[in-house]
Design a protein around this motif. Structure first.
Motif, PDB file in Angstrom:
ATOM      1  N   THR A  17     -27.538 -43.808  68.138  1.00  0.00           N
ATOM      2  CA  THR A  17     -27.991 -42.421  67.951  1.00  0.00           C
ATOM      3  C   THR A  17     -29.507 -42.337  67.736  1.00  0.00           C
ATOM      4  O   THR A  17     -29.998 -42.186  66.619  1.00  0.00           O
ATOM      5  CB  THR A  17     -27.285 -41.790  66.731  1.00  0.00           C
ATOM      6  N   MET A 326     -26.297 -49.441  63.340  1.00  0.00           N
ATOM      7  CA  MET A 326     -26.467 -48.026  63.701  1.00  0.00           C
ATOM      8  C   MET A 326     -25.232 -47.503  64.424  1.00  0.00           C
ATOM      9  O   MET A 326     -24.601 -48.214  65.213  1.00  0.00           O
ATOM     10  CB  MET A 326     -27.705 -47.833  64.598  1.00  0.00           C
ATOM     11  N   ALA A 327     -24.910 -46.235  64.168  1.00  0.00           N
ATOM     12  CA  ALA A 327     -23.785 -45.581  64.837  1.00  0.00           C
ATOM     13  C   ALA A 327     -24.144 -45.274  66.291  1.00  0.00           C
ATOM     14  O   ALA A 327     -25.304 -45.044  66.621  1.00  0.00           O
ATOM     15  CB  ALA A 327     -23.441 -44.286  64.109  1.00  0.00           C
ATOM     16  N   PHE A 329     -23.648 -42.746  69.730  1.00  0.00           N
ATOM     17  CA  PHE A 329     -23.485 -41.302  69.930  1.00  0.00           C
ATOM     18  C   PHE A 329     -22.013 -40.911  69.775  1.00  0.00           C
ATOM     19  O   PHE A 329     -21.678 -39.929  69.125  1.00  0.00           O
ATOM     20  CB  PHE A 329     -23.999 -40.901  71.319  1.00  0.00           C
ATOM     21  N   GLU A 331     -19.499 -42.534  68.173  1.00  0.00           N
ATOM     22  CA  GLU A 331     -19.019 -42.687  66.789  1.00  0.00           C
ATOM     23  C   GLU A 331     -19.475 -41.537  65.902  1.00  0.00           C
ATOM     24  O   GLU A 331     -18.749 -41.072  65.032  1.00  0.00           O
ATOM     25  CB  GLU A 331     -19.565 -43.996  66.188  1.00  0.00           C
ATOM     26  N   ALA A 332     -20.731 -41.103  66.116  1.00  0.00           N
ATOM     27  CA  ALA A 332     -21.315 -40.092  65.228  1.00  0.00           C
ATOM     28  C   ALA A 332     -21.067 -38.670  65.715  1.00  0.00           C
ATOM     29  O   ALA A 332     -21.378 -37.712  65.014  1.00  0.00           O
ATOM     30  CB  ALA A 332     -22.819 -40.334  65.094  1.00  0.00           C
ATOM     31  N   GLY A 333     -20.498 -38.518  66.907  1.00  0.00           N
ATOM     32  CA  GLY A 333     -20.288 -37.176  67.435  1.00  0.00           C
ATOM     33  C   GLY A 333     -21.586 -36.444  67.701  1.00  0.00           C
ATOM     34  O   GLY A 333     -21.711 -35.237  67.477  1.00  0.00           O
ATOM     35  N   VAL A 334     -22.591 -37.187  68.168  1.00  0.00           N
ATOM     36  CA  VAL A 334     -23.904 -36.591  68.461  1.00  0.00           C
ATOM     37  C   VAL A 334     -24.039 -36.431  69.975  1.00  0.00           C
ATOM     38  O   VAL A 334     -23.707 -37.359  70.732  1.00  0.00           O
ATOM     39  CB  VAL A 334     -25.046 -37.469  67.885  1.00  0.00           C
ATOM     40  N   SER A 335     -24.527 -35.283  70.421  1.00  0.00           N
ATOM     41  CA  SER A 335     -24.720 -35.022  71.845  1.00  0.00           C
ATOM     42  C   SER A 335     -25.851 -35.886  72.387  1.00  0.00           C
ATOM     43  O   SER A 335     -26.896 -36.019  71.749  1.00  0.00           O
ATOM     44  CB  SER A 335     -25.113 -33.559  72.082  1.00  0.00           C
TER      45      SER A 335
ATOM     46  N   PHE B  66     -33.054 -32.790  73.991  1.00  0.00           N
ATOM     47  CA  PHE B  66     -31.760 -32.675  73.303  1.00  0.00           C
ATOM     48  C   PHE B  66     -31.485 -31.214  72.920  1.00  0.00           C
ATOM     49  O   PHE B  66     -32.413 -30.467  72.615  1.00  0.00           O
ATOM     50  CB  PHE B  66     -31.766 -33.530  72.031  1.00  0.00           C
ATOM     51  N   PRO B  67     -30.211 -30.797  72.905  1.00  0.00           N
ATOM     52  CA  PRO B  67     -29.874 -29.443  72.458  1.00  0.00           C
ATOM     53  C   PRO B  67     -30.021 -29.325  70.941  1.00  0.00           C
ATOM     54  O   PRO B  67     -29.936 -30.317  70.226  1.00  0.00           O
ATOM     55  CB  PRO B  67     -28.407 -29.292  72.869  1.00  0.00           C
ATOM     56  N   VAL B  70     -27.999 -30.918  67.977  1.00  0.00           N
ATOM     57  CA  VAL B  70     -28.193 -32.294  67.514  1.00  0.00           C
ATOM     58  C   VAL B  70     -28.786 -32.322  66.098  1.00  0.00           C
ATOM     59  O   VAL B  70     -28.550 -33.278  65.348  1.00  0.00           O
ATOM     60  CB  VAL B  70     -29.036 -33.095  68.530  1.00  0.00           C
ATOM     61  N   GLN B  73     -25.830 -32.276  63.800  1.00  0.00           N
ATOM     62  CA  GLN B  73     -25.056 -33.496  64.087  1.00  0.00           C
ATOM     63  C   GLN B  73     -25.727 -34.720  63.470  1.00  0.00           C
ATOM     64  O   GLN B  73     -25.073 -35.599  62.908  1.00  0.00           O
ATOM     65  CB  GLN B  73     -24.919 -33.687  65.607  1.00  0.00           C
ATOM     66  N   MET B  74     -27.047 -34.768  63.572  1.00  0.00           N
ATOM     67  CA  MET B  74     -27.767 -35.919  62.999  1.00  0.00           C
ATOM     68  C   MET B  74     -27.771 -35.857  61.472  1.00  0.00           C
ATOM     69  O   MET B  74     -27.722 -36.899  60.808  1.00  0.00           O
ATOM     70  CB  MET B  74     -29.193 -35.997  63.547  1.00  0.00           C
ATOM     71  N   ASN B  77     -24.725 -37.457  60.544  1.00  0.00           N
ATOM     72  CA  ASN B  77     -24.898 -38.900  60.778  1.00  0.00           C
ATOM     73  C   ASN B  77     -25.661 -39.545  59.608  1.00  0.00           C
ATOM     74  O   ASN B  77     -25.276 -40.615  59.108  1.00  0.00           O
ATOM     75  CB  ASN B  77     -25.636 -39.099  62.107  1.00  0.00           C
ATOM     76  N   ARG B  80     -23.418 -39.949  56.660  1.00  0.00           N
ATOM     77  CA  ARG B  80     -22.448 -41.049  56.822  1.00  0.00           C
ATOM     78  C   ARG B  80     -23.138 -42.413  56.849  1.00  0.00           C
ATOM     79  O   ARG B  80     -22.466 -43.442  56.906  1.00  0.00           O
ATOM     80  CB  ARG B  80     -21.653 -40.847  58.115  1.00  0.00           C
ATOM     81  N   GLY B  82     -25.152 -43.709  59.242  1.00  0.00           N
ATOM     82  CA  GLY B  82     -25.184 -44.402  60.531  1.00  0.00           C
ATOM     83  C   GLY B  82     -26.465 -44.261  61.335  1.00  0.00           C
ATOM     84  O   GLY B  82     -26.567 -44.817  62.431  1.00  0.00           O
ATOM     85  N   ALA B  83     -27.425 -43.533  60.810  1.00  0.00           N
ATOM     86  CA  ALA B  83     -28.647 -43.283  61.594  1.00  0.00           C
ATOM     87  C   ALA B  83     -29.693 -44.381  61.345  1.00  0.00           C
ATOM     88  O   ALA B  83     -29.557 -45.194  60.429  1.00  0.00           O
ATOM     89  CB  ALA B  83     -29.224 -41.923  61.240  1.00  0.00           C
ATOM     90  N   VAL B  87     -30.166 -47.257  58.142  1.00  0.00           N
ATOM     91  CA  VAL B  87     -30.163 -48.712  58.323  1.00  0.00           C
ATOM     92  C   VAL B  87     -31.459 -49.309  57.773  1.00  0.00           C
ATOM     93  O   VAL B  87     -31.445 -50.297  57.028  1.00  0.00           O
ATOM     94  CB  VAL B  87     -29.992 -49.060  59.819  1.00  0.00           C
TER      95      VAL B  87
END
Lengths: 337, 337
Positions: A17, A326-327, A329, A331-335, B66-67, B70, B73-74, B77, B80, B82-83, B87
């Motif tokens: 991501t 790192m997750a 896209f 896994e994280a549900g990111v576009s 990106f839309p 995001v 969504q981030m 992330n 959670r 995962g970004a 890390v």
């Protein structure tokens, strides 16, 4: 290293991501680490910095600010954990092993000290060859063997470091011997000599090269005639690391002189080298260009010992964590963009 | 910061077993950290990266790859873990706190999320002012308050980060407004737009500046008219950090836009800023020059979030350990040069 593995590692990074390539150098080092080791999920593992110590006959020409007694004094400082490399290696989670490959002092056995003395220092290369060809080979073999042992022990990354009062002089002589650069273009202040002492140092190195006439097509000749025992040990470590698919983080000016010897012997070893940082010593850039390596850090360091390697190891670990933790896209549900 | 403290910290560094100044940037950051905090033995302590998230009306002009979905969504992330910033913050031992200062999404309360929403994003600055002056002040106050709370809580170093699809556009607009640079000179590809999209982005920013005519002598006017809510939060964090003698590590291009607003308001805050890294975004250099800051790292990063700040915090900690843990010449029995 294998181009397919490089591409597979990059594909894994590209699913994370983040915009493509947006973690720059961290992605580059992670990708290459994966390709070197053949593992697309290389974990942060055991890291060892080998700090090779040796003395230099050239010191009697007055090329350094510090007396040669500082070489063994600093070895003892390393063993007590008080030197720069100890502090920075602890910070990065690396172990320091000191290798007496040529100090003019008899150390008692001690934890963290590997005694592999080839000679009590080199001879003065302004008056003759620094080493015999046999001594240079023996010192190379020390490094090669240490790399093989590290691999067998489960070490996942090694770093280079050195201690040797006077050792910027052989390092400058080595790059001058291989390149078309003049001694003046590759010689700097070492631990901090003044303008007059720098002029003298340049003349001493010029005289040493003139006297010895090392053959740039024979890297072992260059190493033996104008090199150093610790530089040979580092060259061996780099050769051994490459042979064992062990990533090797090369510290600054003197370490890169060793890495350069290794690369001149076997050009393919360059793919296993991570250049830690850009040294303040002016000849370092020419060495890196010749190897084809880009330094990771530019922190105006000029201490050696493996201090820059310790810091760079921390960044490489960061790159490995990006690759592993790192997750994606999905896994994280990111576009994706 | 106090010149006497800087000199005292350097004197302490000069007694360590190394040539004078040979740890370069590590010495500089340690010295300044000591002077900022008034502590000549500053310990490695609690580090927090505040990642401010906000949306941008300018996205409707098609300036980003990106839309805008995001952005939330981030944020999820981040929460959670995962970004990229998660890390790298874990790697450096820092905590990430996400501040919803202006995301166009209603988050449920969650650990690590601070909800301080001023608005559901800015308005499109190509069609009018991005924020009211009151909104900009309120967003600044969020950052100022977070810095004060962090200080009270015992945090010893804060970092900045951001998430906001479209936020390189206001950042370019801000540096163009303050400097004599054209929009073209300070506008780059953000998350990775192509040549055509870059030309369009430049025209959109030029039109926004033409329409709003922000007053460079009134930083709040610049912030309100062409800035962003997360940029305002970062500006506030920098102001609050300086007011509380808290070292603040500023991430890349967008974070530096926030730091620049703070410095234009109060030039003395620059002494409390550690510029983490040199971003790939071309306008970043002009911002750093205007602030008078030299970036610690150059790793070709362009992710934001606070990723570069996380890495730089690790180096600053290394500098503090040098100041605290290295042996002196006297302690180690090493001869001085």
């Amino acid at each position: 290293v294998d181009e397919t593995l490089l591409a597979q590692a990059q594909a894994k990074l590209d699913n994370k991501t983040k915009p493509l390539g947006s973690l720059g150098t961290l992605e580059e080092v992670a990708r290459r680490f994966a390709a070197i080791t053949g593992d697309l999920s290389p974990q942060v593992g055991k890291k060892v910095i080998f700090t090779f110590a040796g003395d230099h006959g050239i010191v009697e020409e007055g090329v350094s600010l510090f007396p040669k007694e500082v070489t063994p004094q600093m070895v003892l400082n390393f063993l007590r954990g008080g030197a720069g490399v100890n502090v920075l290696a602890r910070h990065s989670g690396a172990e320091v092993r000191v290798v007496d490959i040529g100090v003019d002092y008899d150390f008692e056995p001690a934890p963290g000290l590997i005694i592999k003395k080839i000679a009590k220092g080199t001879r003065n290369f302004a008056k003759g060859s620094a080493m015999t060809r046999e001594e240079a080979v023996a010192a190379l073999e020390v490094g090669i063997e240490l790399a093989a042992q590290a691999k067998a022990e489960g070490v996942t990354m090694v770093g280079t470091g050195e201690m040797g009062i006077g050792n910027t002089s052989p390092s400058s002589a080595i790059i001058a011997a291989f390149s078309r650069c003049s001694v003046r273009e590759v010689t700097h202040r070492g631990t901090g000599i003044n303008d007059g002492a720098l002029e003298h140092k340049i003349k001493v190195i010029e005289a040493g090269l003139e006297l010895n006439r090392p053959d740039p097509n024979d890297p072992l000749d260059v190493l033996a005639k104008v090199g150093g025992l610790e530089i040979a040990g580092i060259a061996g470590l780099v050769l051994g690391a490459a042979a064992n698919r062990l990533p090797v983080v090369v510290d600054g000016f003197i370490s890169t002189a060793g890495a350069l010897i290794a690369c001149e012997m076997h050009p393919c070893v360059r793919e296993y080298i991570f250049a830690a940082h850009a040294s303040v010593e002016i000849g370092h850039r020419m060495m890196l260009e010749r190897i084809g390596a880009t330094p990771m850090l530019d922190l105006k360091l000029r201490l050696g010992e493996g201090t820059g390697a310790a810091l760079a190891m921390g960044l490489i670990d960061a790159g490995l964590k990006v690759l592993n933790e790192m997750a994606t896209f999905a896994e994280a549900g990111v576009s994706e963009g």
